[in-house]
Design a protein around this motif. Structure first.
Motif, PDB file in Angstrom:
ATOM      1  N   VAL A  36       1.205  -1.496  -0.214  1.00  9.53           N
ATOM      2  CA  VAL A  36       0.356  -0.058  -0.313  1.00  9.53           C
ATOM      3  C   VAL A  36       1.174   0.999   0.025  1.00  9.53           C
ATOM      4  O   VAL A  36       1.698   1.096   0.516  1.00  9.53           O
ATOM      5  CB  VAL A  36      -0.771   0.170   1.350  1.00  9.53           C
ATOM      6  N   ARG A  37       0.434   2.309  -1.508  1.00  3.50           N
ATOM      7  CA  ARG A  37       1.230   3.532  -0.748  1.00  3.50           C
ATOM      8  C   ARG A  37      -0.124   4.807  -0.748  1.00  3.50           C
ATOM      9  O   ARG A  37      -0.594   5.047  -1.176  1.00  3.50           O
ATOM     10  CB  ARG A  37       1.827   3.001  -2.217  1.00  3.50           C
ATOM     11  N   PRO A  38       0.522   5.267   0.054  1.00  4.05           N
ATOM     12  CA  PRO A  38      -0.905   6.633   0.444  1.00  4.05           C
ATOM     13  C   PRO A  38      -0.790   7.432  -0.945  1.00  4.05           C
ATOM     14  O   PRO A  38       0.655   8.346  -1.579  1.00  4.05           O
ATOM     15  CB  PRO A  38      -0.547   7.091   1.945  1.00  4.05           C
ATOM     16  N   VAL A  39      -1.814   8.152  -1.540  1.00  2.00           N
ATOM     17  CA  VAL A  39      -1.710   9.293  -2.317  1.00  2.00           C
ATOM     18  C   VAL A  39      -2.532  10.435  -1.370  1.00  2.00           C
ATOM     19  O   VAL A  39      -3.697   9.534  -0.732  1.00  2.00           O
ATOM     20  CB  VAL A  39      -1.702   8.711  -3.881  1.00  2.00           C
ATOM     21  N   SER A  40      -3.008  10.956  -2.197  1.00  2.00           N
ATOM     22  CA  SER A  40      -4.588  12.055  -2.167  1.00  2.00           C
ATOM     23  C   SER A  40      -5.158  12.238  -3.061  1.00  2.00           C
ATOM     24  O   SER A  40      -5.465  13.725  -3.011  1.00  2.00           O
ATOM     25  CB  SER A  40      -3.796  13.031  -0.919  1.00  2.00           C
ATOM     26  N   LEU A  41      -5.449  11.178  -3.515  1.00  2.00           N
ATOM     27  CA  LEU A  41      -5.899  11.432  -4.784  1.00  2.00           C
ATOM     28  C   LEU A  41      -7.963  12.463  -4.487  1.00  2.00           C
ATOM     29  O   LEU A  41      -8.384  13.174  -5.031  1.00  2.00           O
ATOM     30  CB  LEU A  41      -6.286  10.532  -5.877  1.00  2.00           C
ATOM     31  N   GLY A  42      -8.618  11.843  -3.302  1.00  6.19           N
ATOM     32  CA  GLY A  42      -9.759  12.271  -3.128  1.00  6.19           C
ATOM     33  C   GLY A  42      -9.446  13.405  -2.581  1.00  6.19           C
ATOM     34  O   GLY A  42     -10.776  14.822  -2.904  1.00  6.19           O
ATOM     35  N   ARG A  43      -8.339  14.090  -1.844  1.00  2.00           N
ATOM     36  CA  ARG A  43      -8.659  15.638  -1.274  1.00  2.00           C
ATOM     37  C   ARG A  43      -8.434  16.815  -2.445  1.00  2.00           C
ATOM     38  O   ARG A  43      -9.414  17.736  -2.454  1.00  2.00           O
ATOM     39  CB  ARG A  43      -7.782  15.628  -0.114  1.00  2.00           C
ATOM     40  N   ASP A  44      -7.515  15.895  -3.104  1.00  4.94           N
ATOM     41  CA  ASP A  44      -7.873  16.767  -4.839  1.00  4.94           C
ATOM     42  C   ASP A  44      -8.864  16.566  -5.044  1.00  4.94           C
ATOM     43  O   ASP A  44      -8.987  17.779  -6.056  1.00  4.94           O
ATOM     44  CB  ASP A  44      -6.616  15.944  -5.666  1.00  4.94           C
ATOM     45  N   VAL A  45      -9.045  15.581  -6.079  1.00  2.00           N
ATOM     46  CA  VAL A  45     -10.464  15.983  -6.625  1.00  2.00           C
ATOM     47  C   VAL A  45     -12.061  16.605  -6.521  1.00  2.00           C
ATOM     48  O   VAL A  45     -12.007  17.033  -6.678  1.00  2.00           O
ATOM     49  CB  VAL A  45     -10.704  14.063  -7.282  1.00  2.00           C
ATOM     50  N   PHE A  46     -11.710  16.022  -4.660  1.00  2.00           N
ATOM     51  CA  PHE A  46     -13.065  17.036  -4.319  1.00  2.00           C
ATOM     52  C   PHE A  46     -13.149  17.969  -4.030  1.00  2.00           C
ATOM     53  O   PHE A  46     -14.008  18.173  -3.617  1.00  2.00           O
ATOM     54  CB  PHE A  46     -13.601  14.890  -3.061  1.00  2.00           C
ATOM     55  N   THR A  47     -11.878  18.583  -4.360  1.00  2.00           N
ATOM     56  CA  THR A  47     -12.165  19.803  -4.227  1.00  2.00           C
ATOM     57  C   THR A  47     -12.368  20.650  -5.422  1.00  2.00           C
ATOM     58  O   THR A  47     -12.765  21.380  -5.222  1.00  2.00           O
ATOM     59  CB  THR A  47     -10.532  20.189  -3.150  1.00  2.00           C
TER      60      THR A  47
END
Length: 510
Positions: A36-47
């Motif tokens: 598993v590698r953490p990324v912040s796709l959700g914070r990016d896209v949902f903003t």
């Protein structure tokens, strides 16, 4: 016994996760490696609504690393499955990202729909629970998975699917809203109570939540709670008693993200969602009649593995198909269909379908789609009887049926649209927008449905059984006894023309 090494990569809202598994020829499998590698796709896209250049480069870097790891395993490209969930589903520039992934890594990235995510999670839950939670199969149950960008909910009555929904309400979205509040703990409760109220009202129309005896909660937040406050039932799932869950949630409700990271050793991206996720579960558990929370230690990657191996398990396929039909029936009940008539038409459809396999060339999946269309063919009458086929098209194309993709729902909606009235023409926009193969399916299914519907034109179920005989230029439908078939004969004459145009056989009712 032959084995295949397979990899499943899931691109989620908070991280990119990998499972490497060995699949045996008998359908069994075991996970050999995880990453598993953490990324912040959700914070990016949902903003912003788009995947930023920085996040895109971060994802591509992780996927490059995974590609090197998989090369060490010697896994063939056709055994590498890459899927993405809610964050990429809503990203406006997702097609660019999908193309970059293919061009740079050769991965065929599939962005799965919310209802497909539901299906994979159901398969994973079924695998985890086995028969160790009998109440799940005997009483009303709910499966809920709270992700970063969406919440997936399934309602079951005695193990049969009542409804499945993918709600645009995830932990990242909740956390974003909380940043406009005065305090996360207090604001979460107020925000969730106000926003979940409508969801609970919708679900209560389908099943009284007070009568839900088992809640199955999947996701990172539920697994952490189960690890700290639950009891092991088998190696794949745990139980948390209701009061123990409430105490654990109360303890965490005012944790900072730093506190959460230190306490549970999770990534920053996952830590953001744990408290809001637990509070959502708390609200559902408060309104349900469940004495505890069942937490399967599985993910949709496990569901994907089950799906890959289920081709050799006919009982699992049969159960899955029955869940699709159960979901279709419950959609019909919401709109007060004549269920006796609909089931009769569906039975006749299946008899005709099975008798003419060589003529129509459709597969088992198409059989289920036809059965669902037959169950729902009159659903538009809820709006208005006149032109109800068009209203039915609208309802079904804007609904969810467990286990069916959007493109399959679109085919079913078109079949319903042409179960009566004029056949499709090149001026029908919804029809001509379909792929050529899909238009052929609509013609074949609608032709069979029109004949089956004509056999119960009076909604009286007078013809109980039929036998299909194929002759040189005609299909003879034999009934099981003598009836006054004048009404049904009129129906065949009225609706059998499309069948003759599509298959080349005249339909005769004997």
């Amino acid at each position: 016994m032959s084995t295949t090494i397979t990899a499943i990569i899931e691109i989620g809202s908070t991280g990119i996760r990998l499972n490497v598994a060995e699949i045996q020829s008998g359908g069994k499998w075991q996970v050999l490696d995880r990453a598993v590698r953490p990324v912040s796709l959700g914070r990016d896209v949902f903003t912003s609504g788009v995947l930023s250049r920085e996040s895109m480069m971060e994802c591509l870097s992780v996927l490059h690393n995974y590609r090197e790891l998989l090369s060490g395993w010697g896994i063939a490209d056709n055994n590498i499955h890459v899927i993405a969930t809610s964050a990429l589903r809503v990203a406006r520039n997702r097609d660019v990202f999908v193309d970059r992934v293919y061009q740079e890594m050769g991965f065929n990235l599939v962005i799965i729909e919310g209802i497909e995510e539901n299906r994979l999670m159901y398969l994973a839950v079924r695998f985890a629970l086995k028969q160790d939670l009998p109440l799940f199969w005997r009483a009303n149950s709910m499966i809920i998975e709270i992700g970063g960008g969406s919440t997936e909910i399934m309602l079951l009555r005695r193990g049969q699917m009542v409804a499945a929904h993918s709600l645009k309400m995830g932990t990242i979205i909740i956390d974003q809203h909380s940043r406009h509040g005065l305090g996360a703990g207090i604001f979460y409760e107020r925000f969730l109570n106000e926003n979940i109220k409508n969801t609970l009202g919708m679900l209560n129309l389908e099943m009284d939540l007070a009568h839900v005896r088992t809640i199955v909660a999947a996701g990172t937040d539920a697994r952490i709670a189960a690890d700290k406050a639950g009891k092991e039932v088998n190696e794949n799932f745990r139980i948390i008693e209701r009061d123990a869950f409430f105490k654990f949630t109360e303890k965490l409700r005012n944790y900072s993200i730093k506190d959460t990271i230190n306490e549970f050793g999770v990534s920053y991206a996952d830590a953001e969602g744990i408290v809001p996720g637990l509070l959502v579960l708390k609200l559902f558990l408060e309104r349900a009649g469940s004495a505890n929370l069942a937490v399967p230690l599985v993910t949709i990657r496990d569901g994907f593995l089950v799906d890959l191996t289920s081709g050799v398990d006919s009982s699992l396929q049969d159960e899955f198909f029955s869940q699709i039909i159960a979901s279709a029936v419950n959609l019909g009940r919401k709109y007060h269909i004549d269920e006796t008539h609909s089931r009769q038409v569906a039975r006749h459809c299946m008899i005709i379908f099975d008798a003419l396999v060589k003529e129509h060339g459709m597969k088992g999946r198409h059989r289920i789609m036809l059965e669902a269309a037959a169950i729902l063919h009159d659903i538009g009458s809820y709006i208005r009887t006149s032109g109800h086929q068009k209203h039915g098209h609208y309802i079904v194309s804007n609904s969810e049926i467990f286990g069916l993709h959007n493109d399959e729902l679109n085919i079913i909606a078109n079949v319903i649209n042409y179960h009566r009235g004029e056949p499709p023409t090149q001026s029908d926009i919804e029809y001509i927008q379909l792929q050529r193969e899909e238009r052929i399916l609509v013609l074949k299914m609608a032709s069979i449905l029109r004949v089956a519907d004509a056999l119960d034109r009076g909604h009286s179920q007078q013809i109980k059984n039929i036998r299909v005989e194929r002759r040189h230029e005609a299909i003879i439908l034999h009934t099981d006894r003598s009836y006054d078939l004048s009404l049904e004969q009129m129906g065949i004459e009225d609706k059998g023309g499309m069948f003759q145009d599509v298959f080349g056989y005249k339909v005769i009712l004997n």
